[in-house]
Design an enzyme around this catalytic site. Structure first.
Site, PDB file in Angstrom:
ATOM      1  N   TYR A 110      17.217  26.438 -36.291  1.00  8.98           N
ATOM      2  CA  TYR A 110      17.067  27.692 -35.560  1.00  8.98           C
ATOM      3  C   TYR A 110      17.500  27.474 -34.115  1.00  8.98           C
ATOM      4  O   TYR A 110      17.070  26.531 -33.476  1.00  8.98           O
ATOM      5  CB  TYR A 110      15.609  28.129 -35.616  1.00  8.98           C
ATOM      6  CG  TYR A 110      15.330  29.377 -34.818  1.00  8.98           C
ATOM      7  CD1 TYR A 110      15.574  30.625 -35.372  1.00  8.98           C
ATOM      8  CD2 TYR A 110      14.848  29.310 -33.521  1.00  8.98           C
ATOM      9  CE1 TYR A 110      15.325  31.779 -34.647  1.00  8.98           C
ATOM     10  CE2 TYR A 110      14.597  30.451 -32.802  1.00  8.98           C
ATOM     11  CZ  TYR A 110      14.836  31.694 -33.364  1.00  8.98           C
ATOM     12  OH  TYR A 110      14.599  32.831 -32.643  1.00  8.98           O
ATOM     13  N   TRP A 112      20.135  28.863 -30.424  1.00 14.29           N
ATOM     14  CA  TRP A 112      21.100  29.690 -29.701  1.00 14.29           C
ATOM     15  C   TRP A 112      22.259  28.818 -29.218  1.00 14.29           C
ATOM     16  O   TRP A 112      22.716  28.954 -28.088  1.00 14.29           O
ATOM     17  CB  TRP A 112      20.436  30.295 -28.471  1.00 14.29           C
ATOM     18  CG  TRP A 112      19.440  31.365 -28.705  1.00 14.29           C
ATOM     19  CD1 TRP A 112      18.249  31.266 -29.362  1.00 14.29           C
ATOM     20  CD2 TRP A 112      19.523  32.718 -28.247  1.00 14.29           C
ATOM     21  NE1 TRP A 112      17.580  32.466 -29.335  1.00 14.29           N
ATOM     22  CE2 TRP A 112      18.337  33.374 -28.649  1.00 14.29           C
ATOM     23  CE3 TRP A 112      20.475  33.436 -27.523  1.00 14.29           C
ATOM     24  CZ2 TRP A 112      18.090  34.712 -28.356  1.00 14.29           C
ATOM     25  CZ3 TRP A 112      20.216  34.762 -27.232  1.00 14.29           C
ATOM     26  CH2 TRP A 112      19.041  35.392 -27.652  1.00 14.29           C
TER      27      TRP A 112
END
Length: 770
Positions: A110, A112
């Site tokens: 998970y 960015w």
């Protein structure tokens, strides 16, 4: 602009070049009238000494082979060549698959990592793992894990409010009053997944006076308000928004201000909710009851309810409010109040979720979704809710509830992480450290020596967006950006795609992973597919090579729409994908799950650790930082300039500081039974008494100390040593890390030095292998 090239990031599109002095220069995109200050972290972090320069193997894993180890995060690394590293990783993946099955590989990843559409690390990892037989996956997100499960039960799907919100122009034209539970903090809207070329939300909040819309912000923090004469601050006690919403709903109901026709035609279950408001099974949830819980005067509650009913009101709930215990309740209660007011489906009215939480809520967005790398199908069915990583690793074989199902944690032997940093996102980091000690092997791709890299066995250095080619743009961006390579990679860093290509070839899946395309050929292929889809909608865009030469492309916009407008107009012929076809203020399906605290309609539930606590009297808010994106950029100039004696600042009310002998600008110790950290005190009346604010994202920097709760002290100020690894509820199993109970005291006169700003101890290969 001579020598400048366009690129993009999660904090927005910008331009960059290598200047005459050989240094990286960064400038805002010319179309962006409100660029993010996070651009100031780019040049100072991309060549920071924390960059991973060469593949590195934890000494104990290299010498002793795979196996559980509590030395992760505590041991030196041996630098090796790429062939050695890839051979070791391929052999370990082969071993785990053969001995334990593909479900023993966790590829949650998970994060960015990249704004690029092709070099999206999570997509690259999942595509690779799918080509070799699959992996145990994760679902949903830390940001929205609760709402992504709840909203489909209430309105049929989550995208209704998370992807198709009313635009700012619609709000300006039609809305009389916005009531923002959790606030509209300007700091949040500079960031959005994939970036934006123009920060429209930042412009709107900076000039709210011109909107002509009244605003009431419900929050314990003054910084959650834009600077506007039209904005009021309703000072609410943390974790009590639901009580306030129920008190407002009671006023609307008992004063006959509700829209009974809309409720009868478009909702189901109002009678159950109304009965709860009127005292069935407990007290009457009126303004006096709500005031005693949330701290807002009862007369102010009645006044706000009447103002909400007097015109078209948009009720918006920030994502932060569903990141606490019982996080379903504020979303559900606010939706019920919006339904009572009858504004759902009307332009600029009803319910919203996420305005002020991220930069693109309120933007219209492009006509068609932008290109993405296909990940393929995962043959493994096992998964976890994303915020349950510690439970997964610590409790294999244990059962857990999720959205009405009873599932079992698989036995994970290998963790593969690319593009994420769980030691930023996750809660109770002392527990996560123990969890990371259990697998046989932890493999991490990282540009920097983050805490996740330091707790790995194999660390593979990867490039940043400025060191490779890609195409980029956010989900509601106005432009598609040609992200051309601007810098040479640091050290021996490789693209994630190149790393996985090497592993796939060693595992006999090279062509399946690459589709026999180079990265540039992939970019042209993905763009070509997207171009053909646009042509089918009657929109012509240039061929790939022309786009690449131009550097960017303005996108055709999607027409503006209002959530549930078609349903409102004709609920019989346009039913929702709920069991009743209507908005479910009472969900028989959720009630039927028999889960504690979830009777099927919105209710007030006190936090597990209470609203008051003798030992830990301060309510900590661990919100998103102003000076970086999560942990990204924490070594950059903007983030470092905000520190206090090198530590993350904690905001305290002056009265709370005086009671504890704490002076402004001093180092303090923040602690509870789970952990402790050091931070730098900043005193301000922008927070309510009894509230402390410590932003997330300071790179975790633990010093082992058995005298500290949890066995270590984070000397840098990461609040997730304090937050509980406790799900929002057994329905969604979402992250509840937004708040915690803590105490604060003066810190040591000579705080331990920071180690997170430097690499761990590294030794060359010839010295490392005994």
């Amino acid at each position: 602009m001579n020598g400048w090239l366009s690129t993009t990031s999660h904090w927005g599109a910008y331009r960059a070049r290598v200047g005459p002095d050989g240094e990286l220069d960064v400038a805002p995109h010319p179309a962006d009238r409100a660029p993010s200050e996070l651009l100031g972290n780019v040049a100072s972090s991309v060549r920071h000494e924390t960059r991973v320069a060469r593949p590195a193997i934890r000494r104990g894993w290299l010498e002793n082979g795979p196996g559980p180890s509590d030395l992760r995060g505590r041991e030196e690394f041996v630098e090796v060549g790429w062939d050695t590293a890839l051979d070791l990783v391929a052999a370990e993946l082969r071993r785990v698959r053969e001995q334990h099955g593909n479900q023993a590989i966790f590829g949650g990843s998970y994060g960015w990592a990249s704004a690029g559409r092709f070099h999206h690390a999570q997509s690259q990892l999942h595509r690779f793992l799918n080509t070799i037989g699959g992996y145990t996956s994760s679902r949903n997100s830390y940001s929205l894990g609760t709402s992504l499960v709840l909203l489909p039960h209430l309105v049929g799907d989550a995208d209704t409010y998370l992807r198709r919100a009313d635009g700012w122009d619609t709000i300006r034209r039609h809305t009389d009053l916005v009531v923002a539970f959790g606030g509209l903090p300007p700091k949040n809207v500079s960031v959005t997944p994939g970036g934006v070329t123009r920060h429209t939300s930042s412009e709107v909040l900076a000039d709210w006076d011109r909107s002509g819309v009244d605003l009431d912000v419900v929050s314990p923090l003054a910084t959650d308000l834009p600077d506007s004469r039209r904005a009021r601050w309703t000072r609410v006690r943390p974790a009590t928004d639901v009580a306030l919403i129920l008190g407002l709903a009671h006023v609307v109901l008992t004063e006959g201000l509700h829209d009974q026709e809309f409720l009868d035609r478009c909702t189901t279950g109002f009678d159950e909710f109304a009965g709860y408001l009127l005292g069935e099974g407990g007290p009457v949830r009126d303004a006096e009851w709500a005031s005693a819980v949330c701290g807002v005067p009862a007369d102010d509650i009645r006044d706000l309810a009447r103002r909400m009913a007097a015109g078209r009101t948009l009720i918006t709930v920030s994502w932060s409010l569903q990141r606490i215990e019982h996080g379903e309740q504020p979303v559900w209660a606010a939706l019920a109040l919006a339904a009572m007011l009858g504004g759902i489906g009307l332009p600029g009215g009803g319910f919203g979720h996420g305005y002020g939480s991220i930069g693109d809520v309120g933007d219209t967005g492009p006509l068609l979704p932008l290109p993405t790398l296909p990940q393929g199908a995962n043959p493994v069915s096992e998964f976890i809710p994303v915020a349950r990583i510690s439970d997964l690793l610590l409790h294999p074989g244990e059962e857990f509830d999720y959205d009405g199902r009873r599932l079992t944690y698989p036995d994970i032997r290998a963790v593969y992480w690319a593009g994420g940093n769980p030691f930023h996102h996750h809660q109770d980091l002392n527990r996560l450290r123990r969890a990371f000690g259990r697998p046989d092997t932890v493999i991490v791709h990282e540009p920097h020596w983050t805490a996740t890299a330091r707790h790995a066995d194999v660390v593979l250095p990867v490039t940043t967006t400025l060191e490779r080619e890609d195409i980029g743009g956010g989900r509601r961006d106005t432009h598609l950006i040609a992200m051309r390579r601007i810098l040479d990679p640091v050290g021996q860093a490789r693209d994630d795609h190149d790393v996985f290509r090497g592993l796939a070839e060693r595992l006999g899946a090279g062509s399946a992973f690459t589709a026999d395309r180079t990265p540039r050929e992939w970019l042209a292929h993905l763009y070509g597919q997207w171009r053909a889809a646009l042509a089918g909608e009657g929109h012509e865009v240039p061929a790939f090579e022309e786009f690449w030469r131009a550097g960017e492309l303005a996108l055709p916009a999607r027409p503006q729409s209002t959530p549930l407008a078609e349903f409102r107009a004709d609920p019989r012929s346009r039913p929702l994908a709920t069991p009743s076809g209507r908005i479910e203020l009472f969900s028989a399906r959720i009630a039927g799950f028999g889960l504690p605290g979830l009777p099927g309609y919105p209710v007030w539930r006190e936090p597990v650790e209470g609203l008051d606590h003798d030992r830990f009297p301060l309510r900590l808010i661990a919100h998103q930082p102003r000076t970086r994106l999560h942990g990204q950029g924490d070594v950059g100039d903007v983030s470092r300039a905000d520190k206090v004696h090198g530590r993350e600042p904690i905001r305290l009310h002056p009265d709370d500081a005086a009671a504890r002998g704490i002076a402004d600008g001093t180092v303090v110790r923040v602690f509870n039974d789970r952990g402790a950290c050091l931070a730098g005190a900043r005193l301000t009346t922008d927070v309510l008494p009894g509230v402390a604010v410590l932003a997330t994202g300071a790179w975790y920097d633990p010093v082992d100390d058995p005298a500290q709760p949890g066995g270590s002290l984070c000397v840098h100020g990461n609040p997730n040593v304090l937050t509980a690894d406790r799900p929002t509820s057994p329905l969604s199993q979402g992250c509840s890390g937004q708040q915690a109970r803590v105490e604060v005291e003066p810190g040591p006169s000579e705080p331990p030095p920071l180690s997170c700003l430097h690499p761990p101890r590294l030794v060359p290969e010839q010295e490392g292998i005994r």
